[in-house]
Design a protein around this motif. Structure first.
Motif, PDB file in Angstrom:
ATOM      1  N   ARG A   1       0.818  -1.198   0.000  1.00 61.91           N
ATOM      2  CA  ARG A   1       0.000   0.000   0.000  1.00 61.91           C
ATOM      3  C   ARG A   1       0.857   1.255   0.000  1.00 61.91           C
ATOM      4  O   ARG A   1       0.528   2.276   0.579  1.00 61.91           O
ATOM      5  N   SER A   2       2.053   1.151  -0.571  1.00 67.07           N
ATOM      6  CA  SER A   2       2.939   2.301  -0.618  1.00 67.07           C
ATOM      7  C   SER A   2       2.347   3.379  -1.512  1.00 67.07           C
ATOM      8  O   SER A   2       1.434   3.138  -2.298  1.00 67.07           O
ATOM      9  N   GLU A   3       2.922   4.557  -1.412  1.00 63.38           N
ATOM     10  CA  GLU A   3       2.365   5.708  -2.120  1.00 63.38           C
ATOM     11  C   GLU A   3       2.378   5.517  -3.628  1.00 63.38           C
ATOM     12  O   GLU A   3       1.499   5.954  -4.337  1.00 63.38           O
ATOM     13  N   GLY A   4       3.375   4.869  -4.138  1.00 66.42           N
ATOM     14  CA  GLY A   4       3.465   4.677  -5.577  1.00 66.42           C
ATOM     15  C   GLY A   4       2.655   3.489  -6.049  1.00 66.42           C
ATOM     16  O   GLY A   4       2.257   2.620  -5.271  1.00 66.42           O
ATOM     17  N   SER A   5       2.414   3.461  -7.369  1.00 63.38           N
ATOM     18  CA  SER A   5       1.633   2.377  -7.966  1.00 63.38           C
ATOM     19  C   SER A   5       2.517   1.357  -8.655  1.00 63.38           C
ATOM     20  O   SER A   5       2.028   0.311  -9.077  1.00 63.38           O
ATOM     21  N   GLY A   6       3.798   1.651  -8.823  1.00 63.71           N
ATOM     22  CA  GLY A   6       4.674   0.732  -9.545  1.00 63.71           C
ATOM     23  C   GLY A   6       4.634   0.921 -11.039  1.00 63.71           C
ATOM     24  O   GLY A   6       5.093   0.071 -11.792  1.00 63.71           O
ATOM     25  N   LEU A   7       4.043   2.057 -11.500  1.00 61.27           N
ATOM     26  CA  LEU A   7       3.947   2.319 -12.940  1.00 61.27           C
ATOM     27  C   LEU A   7       4.854   3.447 -13.398  1.00 61.27           C
ATOM     28  O   LEU A   7       5.054   3.627 -14.597  1.00 61.27           O
ATOM     29  N   GLY A   8       5.373   4.235 -12.476  1.00 62.41           N
ATOM     30  CA  GLY A   8       6.115   5.429 -12.860  1.00 62.41           C
ATOM     31  C   GLY A   8       7.323   5.146 -13.725  1.00 62.41           C
ATOM     32  O   GLY A   8       7.508   5.751 -14.791  1.00 62.41           O
ATOM     33  N   LEU A   9       8.186   4.219 -13.286  1.00 57.62           N
ATOM     34  CA  LEU A   9       9.395   3.937 -14.057  1.00 57.62           C
ATOM     35  C   LEU A   9       9.081   3.228 -15.370  1.00 57.62           C
ATOM     36  O   LEU A   9       9.785   3.422 -16.364  1.00 57.62           O
ATOM     37  N   SER A  10       8.051   2.407 -15.383  1.00 56.09           N
ATOM     38  CA  SER A  10       7.689   1.756 -16.644  1.00 56.09           C
ATOM     39  C   SER A  10       7.163   2.779 -17.642  1.00 56.09           C
ATOM     40  O   SER A  10       7.451   2.698 -18.848  1.00 56.09           O
ATOM     41  N   ILE A  11       6.396   3.785 -17.163  1.00 55.13           N
ATOM     42  CA  ILE A  11       5.933   4.850 -18.056  1.00 55.13           C
ATOM     43  C   ILE A  11       7.107   5.687 -18.535  1.00 55.13           C
ATOM     44  O   ILE A  11       7.174   6.098 -19.703  1.00 55.13           O
ATOM     45  N   ALA A  12       8.070   5.940 -17.655  1.00 55.91           N
ATOM     46  CA  ALA A  12       9.270   6.662 -18.073  1.00 55.91           C
ATOM     47  C   ALA A  12      10.007   5.909 -19.172  1.00 55.91           C
ATOM     48  O   ALA A  12      10.482   6.509 -20.150  1.00 55.91           O
ATOM     49  N   MET A  13      10.121   4.604 -19.022  1.00 53.91           N
ATOM     50  CA  MET A  13      10.787   3.797 -20.046  1.00 53.91           C
ATOM     51  C   MET A  13      10.024   3.846 -21.364  1.00 53.91           C
ATOM     52  O   MET A  13      10.630   3.962 -22.439  1.00 53.91           O
ATOM     53  N   GLU A  14       8.680   3.765 -21.311  1.00 50.36           N
ATOM     54  CA  GLU A  14       7.890   3.842 -22.538  1.00 50.36           C
ATOM     55  C   GLU A  14       8.086   5.191 -23.230  1.00 50.36           C
ATOM     56  O   GLU A  14       8.193   5.264 -24.451  1.00 50.36           O
ATOM     57  N   ASN A  15       8.132   6.261 -22.455  1.00 51.62           N
ATOM     58  CA  ASN A  15       8.355   7.580 -23.040  1.00 51.62           C
ATOM     59  C   ASN A  15       9.744   7.688 -23.648  1.00 51.62           C
ATOM     60  O   ASN A  15       9.944   8.376 -24.663  1.00 51.62           O
ATOM     61  N   ALA A  16      10.732   7.024 -23.045  1.00 52.56           N
ATOM     62  CA  ALA A  16      12.069   7.005 -23.641  1.00 52.56           C
ATOM     63  C   ALA A  16      12.069   6.214 -24.940  1.00 52.56           C
ATOM     64  O   ALA A  16      12.674   6.616 -25.944  1.00 52.56           O
TER      65      ALA A  16
END
Length: 552
Positions: free
Chosen positions: A457-472
């Protein structure tokens, strides 16, 4: 033993890399072994027959000549008569030379040779003399005290037959020896061996031609099967083979067709399910935006009045506000993920000063005191500013949350480092934390991955770095993660982007048609690891026009 066999098979596979070559070599070896075996057997059988026939004829003639000529000598003979008998014996159709031994009327030893300069008693092998002179007991199994013996010898590289016997019935018993040349038989056997060698070579050539024909017959359907498998791997799931016959290759083709049909059906089902799931996520995210907007407005009012609320209610209001924001971030992230999966995400390019861009990203999130910027002014790039902001916000926010301040952001230009061979923009984010656990490194860019199972239940969803990679990736770049090389360095995230992504941007009509952008970077694998629940979204609640058109 098994290891040795494995190594031997590996070496043979290296020497014979193709199936055609292996078939030809196997056919040739089998044919060679069969031809050599057959020729060897034929040669030895013929050799034995030729030599046996020649020596039997010579020995039979020699025995008869001994009886006819030596046996007719008077009981009291002299050496001249013995030489005369040797000459008459040598005058035979078998063409052998003779040496006779006896005692004359005076009891003196007498040796008579038909060709004294060529064959004498000293030329007879000692073993043959002993055998001829040895007297054997006469009994029911042995009716004669002396026997005829023979031996093959080589003189001056020519083969000869030497035979010897005693004349039975008179005392003292004269002895006789003969020497017959086997050169004619040797020449006949040489001609036979040459004939068999030529036959073996012809059989080998025929076997290789047959192997070529067999390899062509066998490899043609194998080649068709390989081509069909390659087309199937390229996504042409309707590929089928034409089946004819009932042999093993035909059965293999039927199996391939059945497998391809099953795979096509399965892929169609999975594609339908995947499309349905994506549509469901997109629809769900879209439908949640309206109530979330209303809830967010209410929570903002509650947050403003939180200081005036009852102290028993204020913590609950704070929890509602934080969870509402977390849910809004999750919905926006899910919508962005569905755009990437559906191939509707596109680039909106602009010329940006990278140092100004990084500064604006840090300033908008109030990170100026915790981030050190090492970037020269004037480094420009043609990129999508909004997507670059998302990448920077996630990398810097992740470093601040899980690493340690100060976080250092450096901007450099690396000539020729882009996948296209052009200059690359390199942005490196370094923290001062403990680094990235080795078991986390391979999964950091995975969706919904969190390094600690105790923080679901941490603040993050676990999608931030994967979205960053997709944008790269959509820019034609990538992100790599590693641990620092010095003690004061923690985790290091390196963003590599081309300075000009114009070739990767699609025309407006293509993006509206929902085509996947050409900016997919070939380096699609995971480059490292990090606790992916530490993404920083900042003002990541953006509106993507192309995305909304696909959601409508």
């Amino acid at each position: 033993m098994r290891g040795a066999l494995t190594r031997l098979r590996g070496r043979l596979a290296g020497l014979l890399p193709t199936l055609r070559l292996r078939l030809v070599v196997v056919f040739a070896l089998v044919a060679l072994a069969a031809a050599v075996s057959a020729s060897g057997i034929a040669y030895w059988l013929n050799r034995d027959a030729v030599l046996t026939r020649a020596q039997d004829a010579a020995l039979k003639d020699f025995r008869k000549a001994m009886e006819d000529h030596v046996g007719q000598l008077p009981r009291q003979y002299d050496c001249a008569q013995l030489r005369d008998a040797a000459g008459r014996m040598a005058n035979s159709t078998q063409g052998y030379e003779v040496v006779l031994l006896g005692e004359d009327r005076n009891g003196s030893a007498c040796r008579a040779a038909s060709a004294p300069g060529f064959f004498t008693y000293s030329d007879v092998p000692e073993s043959l003399r002993s055998a001829v002179d040895r007297r054997r007991e006469v009994d029911d199994a042995n009716r004669f005290p002396y026997h005829l013996y023979w031996q093959r010898v080589v003189r001056e590289e020519d083969p000869y037959l030497v035979g010897g016997a005693k004349l039975i019935g008179r005392q003292p018993s004269p002895s006789g020896y003969m020497l017959k040349s086997l050169a004619a038989e040797r020449d006949d056997l040489s001609s036979l061996s040459w004939s068999l060698g030529i036959a073996t070579a012809l059989a080998l050539i025929g076997a290789m031609l047959l192997a070529q024909a067999a390899a062509t017959t066998v490899l043609r359907p194998v080649r068709r099967l390989g081509d069909a498998a390659r087309r199937l791997g390229e996504g042409k799931l309707d590929t089928r083979l034409k089946v004819s016959g009932t042999d093993e290759l035909a059965q293999l083709s039927r199996t391939f067709n059945a497998t391809a049909a099953s795979l096509e059906k399965r892929v169609a089902e999975l594609s339908a399910r995947e499309a349905s799931s994506r549509r469901f996520v997109a629809d769900m995210s879209h439908e949640l935006r309206t109530p979330l907007t209303a809830i967010s407005a209410v929570t903002e009012v509650l947050e403003e009045e939180q200081d005036n609320l009852d102290p028993m209610i204020a913590p609950a209001v704070g929890l509602v506000v934080s969870e509402t924001r977390r849910l809004a971030d999750l919905v926006e992230n899910l919508m962005e993920v569905t755009r990437f999966d559906a191939g509707t995400a596109r680039l909106v390019l602009d010329d940006v000063d990278v140092a100004d861009m990084v500064t604006a990203c840090i300033d908008a999130r109030a990170w100026l005191d915790a981030v050190e910027l090492d970037a020269d002014r004037g480094i420009t790039a043609r990129l999508d500013p909004r997507r670059l902001d998302v990448i920077l916000a996630n990398l810097i926010g992740n470093a601040l949350k899980h690493g340690g301040s100060p976080v250092r952001v450096s901007v450099r230009v690396r000539p020729g480092a882009a996948p296209s061979g052009d200059d690359a923009l390199v942005i490196e984010v370094t923290d001062h934390g403990p680094g990235i656990p080795e078991d986390v490194l391979p999964h950091v860019f995975d969706r919904f991955y969190k390094a600690s199972a105790s923080r679901p239940r941490s603040e993050g969803s676990g999608l931030g770095l994967s979205i960053a990679m997709e944008n790269a990736h959509i820019h034609g770049g990538t992100i790599r993660a590693r641990n620092g090389e010095t003690p004061d360095e923690g985790a290091v995230f390196t963003l590599l982007l081309p300075r000009d992504a114009s070739e990767l941007a699609e025309p407006e009509g293509d993006a509206a048609a929902g085509r996947r952008p050409r900016g997919r970077h070939p380096d699609r694998g995971r480059d490292g690891g990090r606790d992916a629940d530490g993404e920083q979204h900042g003002d990541a609640r953006w509106d993507d026009d192309a995305g909304r058109e696909n959601e409508a």
